[in-house]
Motif scaffolding. Structure first.
Motif, PDB file in Angstrom:
ATOM      1  N   VAL A  19      -2.420  -5.555  -2.654  1.00 14.15           N
ATOM      2  CA  VAL A  19      -3.141  -4.738  -1.667  1.00 14.15           C
ATOM      3  C   VAL A  19      -2.378  -3.448  -1.377  1.00 14.15           C
ATOM      4  O   VAL A  19      -2.953  -2.351  -1.345  1.00 14.15           O
ATOM      5  CB  VAL A  19      -3.369  -5.542  -0.370  1.00 14.15           C
ATOM      6  N   VAL A  20      -1.069  -3.562  -1.152  1.00 15.32           N
ATOM      7  CA  VAL A  20      -0.252  -2.386  -0.829  1.00 15.32           C
ATOM      8  C   VAL A  20      -0.212  -1.427  -2.011  1.00 15.32           C
ATOM      9  O   VAL A  20      -0.369  -0.199  -1.845  1.00 15.32           O
ATOM     10  CB  VAL A  20       1.169  -2.810  -0.418  1.00 15.32           C
ATOM     11  N   THR A  21      -0.004  -1.948  -3.199  1.00 13.88           N
ATOM     12  CA  THR A  21       0.061  -1.095  -4.388  1.00 13.88           C
ATOM     13  C   THR A  21      -1.265  -0.383  -4.623  1.00 13.88           C
ATOM     14  O   THR A  21      -1.295   0.814  -4.940  1.00 13.88           O
ATOM     15  CB  THR A  21       0.432  -1.932  -5.624  1.00 13.88           C
ATOM     16  N   ALA A  22      -2.367  -1.112  -4.455  1.00 10.93           N
ATOM     17  CA  ALA A  22      -3.683  -0.487  -4.615  1.00 10.93           C
ATOM     18  C   ALA A  22      -3.914   0.588  -3.563  1.00 10.93           C
ATOM     19  O   ALA A  22      -4.452   1.663  -3.856  1.00 10.93           O
ATOM     20  CB  ALA A  22      -4.771  -1.559  -4.534  1.00 10.93           C
ATOM     21  N   THR A  63      11.802 -16.614  -6.040  1.00 13.29           N
ATOM     22  CA  THR A  63      11.210 -16.675  -7.375  1.00 13.29           C
ATOM     23  C   THR A  63      11.213 -15.286  -7.987  1.00 13.29           C
ATOM     24  O   THR A  63      11.238 -14.269  -7.281  1.00 13.29           O
ATOM     25  CB  THR A  63       9.760 -17.190  -7.322  1.00 13.29           C
ATOM     26  N   LYS A  64      11.177 -15.232  -9.342  1.00 13.39           N
ATOM     27  CA  LYS A  64      11.125 -13.945 -10.027  1.00 13.39           C
ATOM     28  C   LYS A  64       9.842 -13.192  -9.674  1.00 13.39           C
ATOM     29  O   LYS A  64       9.845 -11.964  -9.536  1.00 13.39           O
ATOM     30  CB  LYS A  64      11.208 -14.160 -11.532  1.00 13.39           C
ATOM     31  N   LEU A  65       8.752 -13.925  -9.559  1.00 17.92           N
ATOM     32  CA  LEU A  65       7.486 -13.290  -9.212  1.00 17.92           C
ATOM     33  C   LEU A  65       7.554 -12.650  -7.829  1.00 17.92           C
ATOM     34  O   LEU A  65       6.990 -11.575  -7.607  1.00 17.92           O
ATOM     35  CB  LEU A  65       6.360 -14.326  -9.256  1.00 17.92           C
ATOM     36  N   ALA A  66       8.270 -13.275  -6.903  1.00 22.27           N
ATOM     37  CA  ALA A  66       8.432 -12.712  -5.566  1.00 22.27           C
ATOM     38  C   ALA A  66       9.227 -11.406  -5.626  1.00 22.27           C
ATOM     39  O   ALA A  66       8.924 -10.445  -4.910  1.00 22.27           O
ATOM     40  CB  ALA A  66       9.122 -13.715  -4.652  1.00 22.27           C
ATOM     41  N   VAL A  67      10.242 -11.363  -6.494  1.00 20.37           N
ATOM     42  CA  VAL A  67      11.031 -10.137  -6.642  1.00 20.37           C
ATOM     43  C   VAL A  67      10.164  -9.007  -7.191  1.00 20.37           C
ATOM     44  O   VAL A  67      10.230  -7.864  -6.718  1.00 20.37           O
ATOM     45  CB  VAL A  67      12.244 -10.385  -7.561  1.00 20.37           C
ATOM     46  N   VAL A  68       9.338  -9.322  -8.192  1.00 22.44           N
ATOM     47  CA  VAL A  68       8.420  -8.323  -8.746  1.00 22.44           C
ATOM     48  C   VAL A  68       7.462  -7.836  -7.674  1.00 22.44           C
ATOM     49  O   VAL A  68       7.142  -6.637  -7.594  1.00 22.44           O
ATOM     50  CB  VAL A  68       7.647  -8.911  -9.944  1.00 22.44           C
ATOM     51  N   ALA A  69       7.018  -8.748  -6.817  1.00 32.94           N
ATOM     52  CA  ALA A  69       6.092  -8.379  -5.738  1.00 32.94           C
ATOM     53  C   ALA A  69       6.707  -7.370  -4.781  1.00 32.94           C
ATOM     54  O   ALA A  69       6.003  -6.587  -4.146  1.00 32.94           O
ATOM     55  CB  ALA A  69       5.654  -9.632  -4.979  1.00 32.94           C
ATOM     56  N   VAL A  70       8.030  -7.406  -4.655  1.00 37.64           N
ATOM     57  CA  VAL A  70       8.719  -6.402  -3.833  1.00 37.64           C
ATOM     58  C   VAL A  70       8.844  -5.080  -4.582  1.00 37.64           C
ATOM     59  O   VAL A  70       8.602  -4.000  -4.036  1.00 37.64           O
ATOM     60  CB  VAL A  70      10.126  -6.904  -3.428  1.00 37.64           C
ATOM     61  N   LEU A  71       9.231  -5.153  -5.846  1.00 39.41           N
ATOM     62  CA  LEU A  71       9.594  -3.951  -6.591  1.00 39.41           C
ATOM     63  C   LEU A  71       8.403  -3.071  -6.954  1.00 39.41           C
ATOM     64  O   LEU A  71       8.519  -1.835  -6.957  1.00 39.41           O
ATOM     65  CB  LEU A  71      10.348  -4.340  -7.871  1.00 39.41           C
ATOM     66  N   VAL A  72       7.253  -3.666  -7.256  1.00 38.33           N
ATOM     67  CA  VAL A  72       6.129  -2.856  -7.732  1.00 38.33           C
ATOM     68  C   VAL A  72       5.642  -1.862  -6.676  1.00 38.33           C
ATOM     69  O   VAL A  72       5.576  -0.651  -6.938  1.00 38.33           O
ATOM     70  CB  VAL A  72       4.981  -3.755  -8.231  1.00 38.33           C
ATOM     71  N   LEU A  74       7.215  -0.801  -4.097  1.00 39.27           N
ATOM     72  CA  LEU A  74       8.329   0.093  -3.771  1.00 39.27           C
ATOM     73  C   LEU A  74       8.447   1.196  -4.824  1.00 39.27           C
ATOM     74  O   LEU A  74       8.668   2.367  -4.491  1.00 39.27           O
ATOM     75  CB  LEU A  74       9.621  -0.714  -3.688  1.00 39.27           C
ATOM     76  N   LEU A  75       8.291   0.845  -6.083  1.00 39.90           N
ATOM     77  CA  LEU A  75       8.349   1.828  -7.162  1.00 39.90           C
ATOM     78  C   LEU A  75       7.197   2.823  -7.063  1.00 39.90           C
ATOM     79  O   LEU A  75       7.395   4.040  -7.195  1.00 39.90           O
ATOM     80  CB  LEU A  75       8.317   1.113  -8.509  1.00 39.90           C
TER      81      LEU A  75
END
Length: 306
Positions: A19-22, A63-72, A74-75
Motif C-alpha cells: 500500500v505504501v509503495t503504491a 523473516t527475510k520477507l519482512a526485511v524486504v517489506a521495510v526496504l522496498v 524506503l527505497l
C-alpha cells in the motif's frame, strides 16, 4: 516453520508495504476528484512515517520477507524525495534575500511576528493575511527597518530598496489578494509577486486550483528577466496542480534548501504551503524560520544575480 503470529505479522507487513509503495509510486495517477488527488500528492512524502511501523514488524517477524517489506518503500521514498536532503545551493555570495510570512488574521501579537521576520535580515519581505486590525502593529515594526512598502488588500510587500512600480494581480478570487512590484535593487530590477492564493480543504480545492492557474498564466506572460514569487500558495510543491506554475519558475527550497522545508502548522509543521519561486536568478540558500504568534513559519531564500 514459522509460527502463526509471525506469519500473520509478515503478511500484514507485506500488505502495508504494498500500500505504501503504491501510494508513493502512483499517487499522481489517482484521479483528482474533489481534490483527493491533490491531498494524496501533498501527503505522499509523509508516507515515510509508515517505515517505523514496518521496522517494528520486521523485528517481531524476523523473516527475510519482512526485511524486504521495510526496504522496498524506503527505497522508493528515497528515489522520489530523498534528494531534498542532499547538500545544494550555489556557493556565490547572496545579493538578495527574500522572506515570506503568513501573519494569520487571528494573530494575537503581530508585532512579535513582524519582529521575527525582520530578524531574518531579508531585503524584501512578503506578508500575507495581514488583516485590518493587524496593520498598525505590523507596520510600526516593519517601517523601522524597511523604507518602501506597498499593500493590496491583506497582502503587503516591504523592501529596503525602492519599489518603482506595483499593481494588484488577479488570481480569480473575486477580490484582490496578490500584487506584483518592481524592486530596484543595487544589482538591477526584480519583479516580485506577493501572493496569497485561495484556501483549500480536503474535498474543496476548486477555488485554490482556479487561483493557482490564474497566477501561473500571469507569471508565464510576465516579461521580467528576473522574477520572484513569494507567499502562501495553499499547497505543497508535490501537488500536481503546481505544474502550470512550475513550468515557468524554479523552487528555491528544492534548489538551495535542506529537506522539505515544512511550514504548517507552525507548532509541528508537516507540509509547505509557503513558497518562494524564482527565475533569472541563482538560489544560494533557503531556510525556514519559526516565528511567534502565527500558525505558519516564515520562509527565507537568498539569491545572486549570476
Amino acid at each position: 516453520m514459522l509460527s502463526l503470529p509471525r506469519r500473520l505479522v509478515t503478511a500484514l507487513m507485506v500488505l502495508l508495504a504494498i500500500v505504501v509503495t503504491a501510494g508513493l509510486a502512483f499517487h499522481r495517477s489517482v484521479p483528482n476528484v474533489a481534490g483527493f488527488g491533490s491531498v494524496l500528492d501533498t501527503a505522499a512524502p509523509l508516507l515515510l512515517l509508515a517505515v517505523p511501523v514496518l521496522i517494528l514488524g520486521a523485528v517481531v517477524a524476523r523473516t527475510k520477507l519482512a526485511v524486504v517489506a521495510v526496504l522496498v518503500p524506503l527505497l522508493v521514498w528515497g528515489l522520489l524525495f530523498g534528494r531534498a536532503w542532499l547538500p545544494k545551493g550555489d556557493p556565490g555570495a547572496t545579493q538578495l534575500r527574500v522572506a515570506s510570512q503568513n501573519v494569520n488574521a487571528a494573530n494575537p501579537d503581530p508585532a512579535a511576528t513582524a519582529g521575527a521576520v525582520v530578524a531574518t535580515d531579508a531585503d524584501v519581505v512578503a506578508l500575507v493575511e495581514v488583516a485590518e486590525g493587524l496593520r498598525d502593529s505590523t507596520a510600526e515594526t516593519m517601517a523601522a527597518h524597511y523604507t518602501h512598502h506597498v499593500r493590496v488588500s491583506t497582502v503587503e510587500l516591504w523592501s529596503r530598496y525602492p519599489i518603482v512600480d506595483y499593481a494588484p494581480v488577479d488570481t480569480a478570487l473575486g477580490w484582490e489578494r496578490a500584487l506584483r512590484a518592481v524592486v530596484d535593487t543595487p544589482e538591477g530590477e526584480v519583479a516580485v509577486y506577493a501572493v496569497h492564493l485561495g484556501s483549500a480543504r480536503p474535498g474543496v480545492t476548486a477555488t485554490r486550483d482556479r487561483s493557482l492557474r490564474a497566477l501561473a498564466d500571469t507569471v508565464a506572460a510576465d516579461p521580467a528577466e528576473r522574477l520572484v514569487v513569494a507567499g502562501d500558495l495553499n499547497t505543497a510543491i508535490t501537488d500536481r496542480v503546481m505544474a502550470p506554475l512550475r513550468d515557468h519558475v524554479r523552487d528555491a527550497q528544492a534548489d538551495a534548501g535542506r529537506g522539505p522545508g515544512a511550514t504548517w502548522p507552525a507548532s509541528l509543521p508537516v507540509i509547505r504551503p509557503d513558497q518562494i519561486f524564482y527565475r533569472g536568478l541563482v538560489a544560494t540558500m533557503s531556510t525556514v524560520v519559526h516565528t511567534p504568534a502565527t500558525d505558519h513559519r516564515a520562509v527565507v531564500a537568498g539569491f545572486h544575480f549570476g
